[in-house]
Design a protein around this motif. Sequence first.
Motif, mmCIF file in Angstrom:
data_model
loop_
_atom_site.group_PDB
_atom_site.id
_atom_site.type_symbol
_atom_site.label_atom_id
_atom_site.label_comp_id
_atom_site.label_asym_id
_atom_site.label_seq_id
_atom_site.Cartn_x
_atom_site.Cartn_y
_atom_site.Cartn_z
ATOM 1 N N GLY A 136 -4.133 2.418 7.737
ATOM 2 C CA GLY A 136 -3.949 1.310 8.981
ATOM 3 C C GLY A 136 -3.403 -0.233 8.232
ATOM 4 O O GLY A 136 -3.300 -1.143 9.166
ATOM 5 N N ASN A 137 -3.272 -0.066 6.966
ATOM 6 C CA ASN A 137 -2.893 -1.606 6.330
ATOM 7 C C ASN A 137 -1.447 -1.638 5.918
ATOM 8 O O ASN A 137 -1.086 -2.565 5.516
ATOM 9 N N ALA A 138 -0.509 -0.530 6.203
ATOM 10 C CA ALA A 138 0.836 -0.544 5.637
ATOM 11 C C ALA A 138 1.544 -1.306 6.899
ATOM 12 O O ALA A 138 1.139 -1.539 7.772
ATOM 13 N N PHE A 139 2.821 -1.484 6.689
ATOM 14 C CA PHE A 139 3.743 -2.149 7.434
ATOM 15 C C PHE A 139 3.877 -1.360 8.725
ATOM 16 O O PHE A 139 4.348 -1.693 9.932
ATOM 17 N N PRO A 147 0.734 -1.211 0.189
ATOM 18 C CA PRO A 147 0.147 -0.107 -0.022
ATOM 19 C C PRO A 147 0.929 1.219 0.148
ATOM 20 O O PRO A 147 0.738 2.298 -0.665
#
Lengths: 815, 449
Positions: free
Chosen positions: B405-408, B367
């Motif tokens: 909120g979806n990234a590392f 993302p």
Amino acid sequence: MKVRVNDVELDLAPGTSAIDAVFAAGGDVPYFCSQEYMSPIGACRMCLAQVGAPRKERDGSWVMDEATGQPKIFWFPNLMATCTTQVMEGMVIDTLSERVKTAQNGMVEFTLINHPLDCPVCDKGGACELQDRSYEFGDGLSRFQFDKRHNEKHHPLSDLITLDRERCIQCKRCVRYFEEVPGDEVLDFIERTAHTYIGTADPGLPSNFTGNIADICPVGALLDASSRFRGRNWEYDHTRTTSMDDATGAAIIVDARTGRIERIKAALNPDVNKTWIDDGTRFGHEYADSPDRLTTPLIRRQGKLEPATWDEATAFIAERLKGLSGKDVGIAIRSDSTLEEGVAAMALAEELGTGQLDHAPRPAATLIGNQVATITDLATADAILVVGDLTEEAGVLDLRVKDALKGVTPPTLMPHGVPIADLRLKEHMPRQREILTVAAPYRVDLMRHAGATVRYPAGGEAAFFRALGKLAADANALLGEADEAAAGMSTGQARALVARLAAAKRGVIVLGGLALNRRESAEAARALVKAVGAKELAVGPMANSYGLELLGVLPSHERYGYAGMLDGAKALVLSHLDPAQDGEVAERLRGKDLLVVHDIFMTETAHLADVVLPAASVYERDGTVVNLEGRFLPVRAAPVDAGSSTDLTGVARALGEAMGKRLEGRSVRSARRVLKKRFDIDFAELPDHGLLPRAKSRGPVKALAGEVAAGTGNVLVVPSMARAEYLSRNRHLAAAVGGNRLRVNPEDAVKHNLTGGAEVRLKVGGTWRQAVVHVTDGVPRGLMTIPSLPEQPVGLAQADLAGIVVEQVRLEVAS
Amino acid sequence: MSDQVATAAKPAPILSRHDPRYEVTMYRYVGVEGAHTLDFYRSHGGYEAARKALTSMTPAQVIDEVKASGLRGRGGAGFPTGVKWSFMAPPDGKPRYLVCNADESEPGSFKDRYIMEDDPHQLVEGMIIGAYAMQMTFGFLYVRGEYYLGTTRMEAAIAEARAAGLLGKNILGSDFSFDITVHRGAGAYICGEETALMNSLEGLRANPRLKPPFPAAAGMYGRPTTINNVTSLTSSVHIINRGAAWFASMGTDDSKGTKLYQISGPVARTGVYEMPMGATFRELIYDFAGGPTMEPKAFIPGGSSTPMFPWEDRFLDMPMDYGTLAKNGSMLGTGGVIVIPRDKCIVDALYNLVRFYAHESCGKCTPCREGVGHWLPRMYQKLVSGLGRPEDVALLESVASNIKGNAFCPLADACIGPVQASLKWFRDEYEYLAANGKSKYAKNDWWQA
């Protein structure tokens, strides 16, 4: 611990990753960066799921949900990458909610915005993880209206691997693979953000294990250069079989199309090769499709070899055999013949009544020691001594030694197979190098990973093991100066090594061909194995060396062995052996009453033969091999078009018919009836992963030994991952390894007026060898190394260095 | 002091950072000629805190003192420093590392720079105290590559300290030995993330690492490591010197002590101001910085990655502490306030910001690499160049929410936070631009200059 995935309750071992929980529950989440046997990194963000867990009060009781009376589930605020999340007691994983689906769809969309979607021309099409996952988890539409990133489409990372940088989705599998599995850090990301691409600092991928990255690439970015644009995935016949390239018995899949082998891929065998094979195994198949394969029998008529039918050829042989006493006939098969072929050879010898039966090459010492380690023993060892060049000789073992250095035991298989994300594995893990000692007369690749290395003088294996044995018997013993020099190590070094092996609970000593090809060194090695209480792993010269010895394809007397029969027998049947490369042997072969050669090419020996029978290559046989740990492994024939060629069971059938006999071993099925009696194993039902029988079911071993290697010489014949006998026909592999390398010390190169890259011819023993000079300080002064042939096993040999013929001088590109 | 903040409804403007209203500790000698030398530092009470810690306190006492002070990490996340120090396993005779994160790369943040340039010994002393507390064997100072003067001053200060027996074997006659190596970054924002910083220090590619294992368990070279911001360490100097109670007496309930606030944008006196935690934005912007010079419409509260607030009294009067900002949907971050003028098109401003993050994304996770690194800047470019269409705003919002909120690591969220905040407060400007092909407010060269 109890975990709930959607509606499935599971009881999992602590330390399991959430993604494995999902798969164990029969669920599915997409993933690109996770890969079996490699560290999970959470980079692709595909495996997102909603994860929650109960919490404990300070007094240790669960925080309860008043509405349900159950422990209250606290959901993590963000979606979690399940590959990097460890399961907790009571964890709840939801992979089906709208929120999860939206996120997964979003990730598919992000992954695809810079992917060229050239699936119709992509070699991975039809077997592509990205393609499958996009269909399953994407919504088929892209909202991205801008230019995709453009990059190199055909970047040759090496002669074996071509990289399409546009297709790459930066999952990092290949980069991690090189660091984690072979430990050769040759590939990394370059640039950052959306410009990130993988590449090397210098051209080429200097590693023996590069092909595996083509297997694990989830898209069509990394491709096997030898099979690029050769076919679509659905056109291939996939044959799961066992590699016959070396003694490890690695699992492979042979992909053939229209009667040709197009590529070989690694298959899973958790107890042997996991999912990794070396490049020799993967790319060393091109010879099997060589246009000069023999496809029909040939009979010598009026001094010329002419095509004939099988009936004519076998009638011819039967006729000539009639005039000979059975014991005048010698039968020798190459050591990568299957057990079934061994049965056929034995039946033929019995029918003729000859004791002149052997398999070659065969080491001086038995391969079936008293304490044979398994490959898993090696991968979990706490002390390892390797003698020889394992990377070249048995690549799989090299990788499993590196597993042991990580100190992580092989994962327990789950309902869905190998865990997708083994959270014990990390990037850049510290390695316990101190457990590994590597000894060889020249610099070998595994030495880079070893805590201690020993370079003993060439031919000094016996002295090396005797020195260790002396200290194993008496820790306070002192080695004399001469002993230290002969063993290549000081008393202190030797004492430390012996102490480590003796203290180890799971010590393994790996004996390469250098140690096995002389009886005295093998004996000294086995004495050491016993003295320190370790297990041994003897690396046989070829795929079925262990099995043929176990089966007993052996002469009735030492003088009837392979070397003896070349001299003494009046008639010879040779399968896949080419002794006539040695001029003196060729002279003797000319005097034979009958010479039958069963081979795939017109070898030197075939040119001298009375009858030449076309043979099946190792990829075209059904049968069984036994690898170096004693594991019975199935070999299956790939559909390759090779005329009327057949394996030795076919020869036994045809020849038997000509002689009016129904020989045992006249077919694979018939041979297996014999084998079943012998080993009590149903060979037709052998599982893919093989069968490792308990020691007591092994048959009696008829150990016979003859000295194979000379004790002295100026050239060391060394094992090679790329088989020298076929290298000229393995175009891609030859380019990658730089031909058959004559490795020369810089000082010797000056002395003999050799330049790097020069193509030379030299006589090693009685055999003229072609080689490419490689100048390196990896070999000591006064020693050259050259790859072994089946007829020229590893060990010292005498070469005529004054008579080296330089055929072509070439500039060698520094690597 | 916090009382003072609360009661000072209309304080008189503060015209100098030497204004006696607030005591200046860490920045006391910043800007003073020659303050970077050991002689100056020692003659102004320098290294007394280190001496006190090393000769009269046990490591556990130092940690307890820092814990009691309530000091929270000044790098942005605000994790209690003393608690972080107490995570380190007891020494086992093998190496353990203290890393000072001086990779100050967040737009709007420039507090560490002047400490390193003008008062480097304060940081050396802070590192000695931290290292002693956690019994570290070696320290690394990771300085942002662009801070050339800071690097040379730090190197010189470390050499001076070493020569004076303040670093090296048996510091100040104690049995504690410690030394520091300075490492200059190569210009990557991601290196401010502690695990990426460790990778960079180890000579690896600066990608963030998976946590756990946390650095205290397995950090640099797999050994226990603690990473602290420059001003967390320098704060500890004053905590040891003057006691935890003094430090804890300042600030608000959840945020103690003083903090260095930075202010940039169109204000009269941009700069770094040391104030107690809990001072208000209004105080910083009007009293210290002399108020905006252009009509403002928003301000970024704590460095570019913190979601912005519109220019409203309820936000201006908010105390600058960790809890209040978190409650209001933003973060204190590094305390780098940026004022955004009304006449600046917010879409253009965000384009500038998004390009920064697009340039700095490390490329590890999907993302961030594809969304932040490739898609978002192009969408902004399309809007700003007047080619946008009304549906583009919704698309932008959707893409942003797919990233959020979806990234590392936090870098992607650091980009999306401001994007979403700008959409929340100034959606009309986006819609106007998308509908009309030109900005509601003129694009302003000043921002990009």
